[in-house]
Design an enzyme around this catalytic site. Sequence first.
Site, PDB file in Angstrom:
ATOM      1  N   ASP A  84       8.854  14.728  -8.384  1.00 51.09           N
ATOM      2  CA  ASP A  84       9.126  15.462  -9.605  1.00 51.09           C
ATOM      3  C   ASP A  84       7.907  15.252 -10.514  1.00 51.09           C
ATOM      4  OD1 ASP A  84      10.178  16.982 -11.617  1.00 51.09           O
ATOM      5  OD2 ASP A  84      12.135  15.989 -11.658  1.00 51.09           O
TER       6      ASP A  84
HETATM    7  C1  BGC Z   1      11.962  18.984 -13.493  1.00 44.91           C
HETATM    8  C2  BGC Z   1      11.897  19.672 -12.147  1.00 44.91           C
HETATM    9  C3  BGC Z   1      10.862  20.766 -12.184  1.00 44.91           C
HETATM   10  C4  BGC Z   1       9.531  20.180 -12.603  1.00 44.91           C
HETATM   11  C5  BGC Z   1       8.412  21.201 -12.679  1.00 44.91           C
HETATM   12  C6  BGC Z   1      10.608  18.563 -13.985  1.00 44.91           C
HETATM   13  O1  BGC Z   1      10.678  18.121 -15.288  1.00 44.91           O
HETATM   14  O2  BGC Z   1      12.827  17.871 -13.407  1.00 44.91           O
HETATM   15  O3  BGC Z   1      13.155  20.182 -11.785  1.00 44.91           O
HETATM   16  O4  BGC Z   1      10.772  21.392 -10.937  1.00 44.91           O
HETATM   17  O5  BGC Z   1       9.663  19.604 -13.892  1.00 44.91           O
HETATM   18  O6  BGC Z   1       8.586  22.065 -13.742  1.00 44.91           O
END
Ligand code: BGC
Length: 825
Positions: A235
Amino acid sequence: MSDWTVPADRPDYEEAVEAALAKLDLETKADLLAGIDMWRTLAAPDAGLRSMTVSDGPIGVRGRFWTAADPSLALPSPTAQAASWDPELVRRTGNLLAAEARRKDVDVLLAPTINLHRSPLGGRHFEAFSEDPYLTGRIAEAYVAGVQERGVGTTMKHYVANDAETDRFTVDNVIGERALRELYLRPFEMVAAAVNPWGVMTAYNTVNGTTMTAHKELMDVLREEFGFDGFNVSDWGAARHTVEGVEAGLDLAMPGPLTVFGKALVDAVREGRTTEAAVDANVRRILKLAARVGALDGVEAAVTGRLEAIEDPDALLREIARRSFVLAKNDVPAGDETRILPLHADVVHSLALIGPAAAEARVLGGGSATVFPPHVVSPLDGLRAKLGDRVVYAQGVDLFEQIEAANRGFTLTARPVAKDGTQLPAEPLANGDVKWMGYVPGGLTADEFDHALVEGRYVATKTGEHVFGTRGFGHHKLVIDGETVFDQDQEFVSDDPFEAFFGPGVERVRIRLDEGQEVELRHEFTPFDFPPGFPPSVLFGLMHTEPRPDEQTLIDEAVAAARGAEIAVVVVSTTALTESEGFDRADLRLPGRQDELVAAVAAANPNTVVVVNTGSPVEMPWAADVAGILLTWFPGQEGGNALAEVLLGAEPGGRLTTTWPKTLADAPVTQVVPDDEGKLHYEEGVFIGYRAWQRRGTVEPAFWFGHGLSYTDWAYESIEVVGSTVKVKVRNKGAVTGREVVQVYLSPDESAEVAGGIERTRLAGFQAVEAGPGEEVEVTIPLEARSRQFWNEQTHSWETVPGTWKVKAGRNVADLPLETLLVEG
Ligand code: BGC
C-alpha cells in the site's frame, strides 16, 4: 467453485522472464522493485521491459491524472456491487473497468477491496463488499475475472485485516488463527483459487506483531497454501523494511522513487544482509506481470486481439445501480390499499422531492476511490426527466460542515509557472481542487516548477456573506478583485502523509456579495516539499462557502412541499466528513438535522419514502413512521436515473450484504480504536455480522443480512440435497415479473463442539432468479466442503464439523422457510 475462464499464462513466459532477468544488473533490479513515481514502474529497455502503470480502483479508473479534465466513469460503490448478489453482473462491471483502464493506459487496477465489514464504523466500509467472507469471495472472484479477462491486472487488497482506518499505519491487529482463516483470509483464498489474480496489495497495518509488507508467514500462506502466483505491491507508503520486505516477497514498494528498495536494497545485498537471489525472486514476479499485461518484448500479453467494446456504458451503470438498490421497507400507507412502491408515472400528480442529496447527489465515497465522473445524474435530474414539473424540490436541511472546493458559480483555470517565470498552458478546473499528484503538467520537472496559478472569476449565486479559503501545505497568495486577502504559509502538522491529499480547507476571508455580483480571483500556490517517500506533487484548493440558509425555513418549506404533494420522497445522505478513507466514523447518525427532517415530513404526509444515499449503515430512528425505505448506497454517476426507474416500477434487485443495526450500541463490534499499546484486539473471534447477532440472540437488527424486498411476492416451495448440491424451487406468486435472490445457509448440529463456539448459520450459496407471474423456477446451488469446516487452532488445519447439518433456504439469514438435512460422509 465458480468456473470463470481466466487468461492463462503463455508457455514462453518463463523463458522470457529468465532472459530479461539475465540482462538486468543488481542496481536496475533493485530499482525495478520501487515505483518511479506515484503510479509507474521502471522501464528497462535493454531487457525489453516498458514501464507499467497502476491506478485506483475500485469504483472507476482514475488513471495517472487526478483531474476533472481527465474524467473517469463512476460506478456504484463496491458495497452496492455486492448487494446485487450477482457475480455475472459484477463480471460485466469488471469488463467495464478494464475498458476504462485501457482507455487510460492503465495496466493494473488497484482493486478489489476485499476486507470485511467487521464494524459499521469502518471509514472504508463502502469500499468493501460484505460482512460475510463467502459472499465477499464470490463477488471478488467475479470482479477479478471481469477485469483480467480483458487483459488488465488486479490487486486484491488490503492483505490482510485492514478493516478500519484509525491509526491505520501503525495499528497492530491481534487476531486469532481461526478468525483469520475463516473470515479475513478466506476471500483472498477463494479469489486465488478461482481466478488467478495477478496481484495483491499488502496493507498498512500490522497483524499479530508483524507489519504486513514484511509478513513472511502470511505471504507464505497466500503463495504456498492458496497458490497465489502474482506480484505483491505495498500500500502507498506501507513498505518499511528493506531486508524483511524483500524476503517476505514484497515485489513493488510504492510510491517511488525513494523507497526501502532501490539503493538501500543494493547496499543490503552488497553488505551480505540479503542475497541477489532473494531480489531475483521478486524481480521475476514483476517480469511475469509485465509478460501478462503485454509490457515485456518478445512475448504476447495474456489477452490479445480487439476487445469487444462496451456499448452504452451508462446503461450498464444504471443496471448495476438498479440491481444494487435494497428495498428495505414497503408498507401500505394508512388509508391506502396498495404498497407505497412502485409509483405509477401515469397516476402521480405531484411528488415532493426533499433533501440536499436529491439535488447534489452523493455518488461516491471519499479517499483514493474517488474519481471525477464526466457527468452526474442527481435524483432530481432523474425524476424530473420522468415526471417533469410534477416534481417539486425542497432542500430541507443544510448539510454544510466545512468549507469546500470552490464550485457553483466559479470559472477557473490552473497553470504551472516555472522558476524562470514562464507560464505554461492553463487547464480548465471543474472545481477549486488541484491534484497534480506526482507530476506537474506541461512537462515541467519538480526542479523547474515554481508555483501554480489558479485564475478566474466567481459570479455570486446568493446575496450574503461569502467565505473564501485555502487548502494545501505550502505558501498561498489569494487575491480577490485586486486585493490580497491572504499571503501566508499553511503548515503540515500531521503524522499521516495522506493529510496532504485529503486535509481540510481553512477559512481566510469573509466578503459580502450580492447575487450576480462578479469578482476576479487569483490564487498562487507554492508547495513545500512532500512527506518523505512521496513524489513531488501539487495538491491544493481554492475553497468557498456560500451564505448559509436559515435551517428552520428550509425544514418548514420541505414540510409544506410534502403536505401539498401526493408523495414525499426524502433523500438522506452522509457527507464527505462521514464516510471516507483515512478515518472511521464516531457514530452512525445521519449528519445534521436530517432525522428531524424525515420525522417532520412523515408527520405531514403518510406517503413518505426515504431514500438512504449512504455507503454503509446509518441509524434510522424514524423507520417505523415512513411507508417506504430504499437503500441506494453510493450509486455512481447514473444513480439518479436508476432511482427514478426503480421508484417508477423497475425491480430493485439488491439484498443487504451486511446486517443493519438499529443503533450503534446494538452493533456487535464497535471497537475500532487501538488500545494504548497500539493494539486492536479482534476479541470477537469469528463472531462478526450476522454470526454475532445470532449468537447473542437478544437484539433484533433493523434489517438482517440478505434482506431486500421485491416488487412481487415469492413462495419458497421445496428444498432437496442432491449429492453436493442443493436444489430449491421458488414461485413468483405476484402479478409482475420479479427477481429473487435465493439464499442457502447451513446450520451445524446443536451438539457439535468447536472450541470458541460455532455460528448458528453460515451462508453457503446463493443464486438470483427471475420469474414471471405464477412461474416456478428451480435453482441448483453447489455446496463447498469448506462451508462445513472450521479451522482447528490446535492442529492448524481445516476440519469438518461433526454431525448432521441443517440446510436452509430463504430470503435472508433470519427468514429461511425451507429446511432439510445433510448428513456428513
Ligand atoms: C489506499 C489504497 C490505494 C493507495 C493508492 C492508499 O492510501 O489505502 O487503497 O490503492 O492509497 O492510492
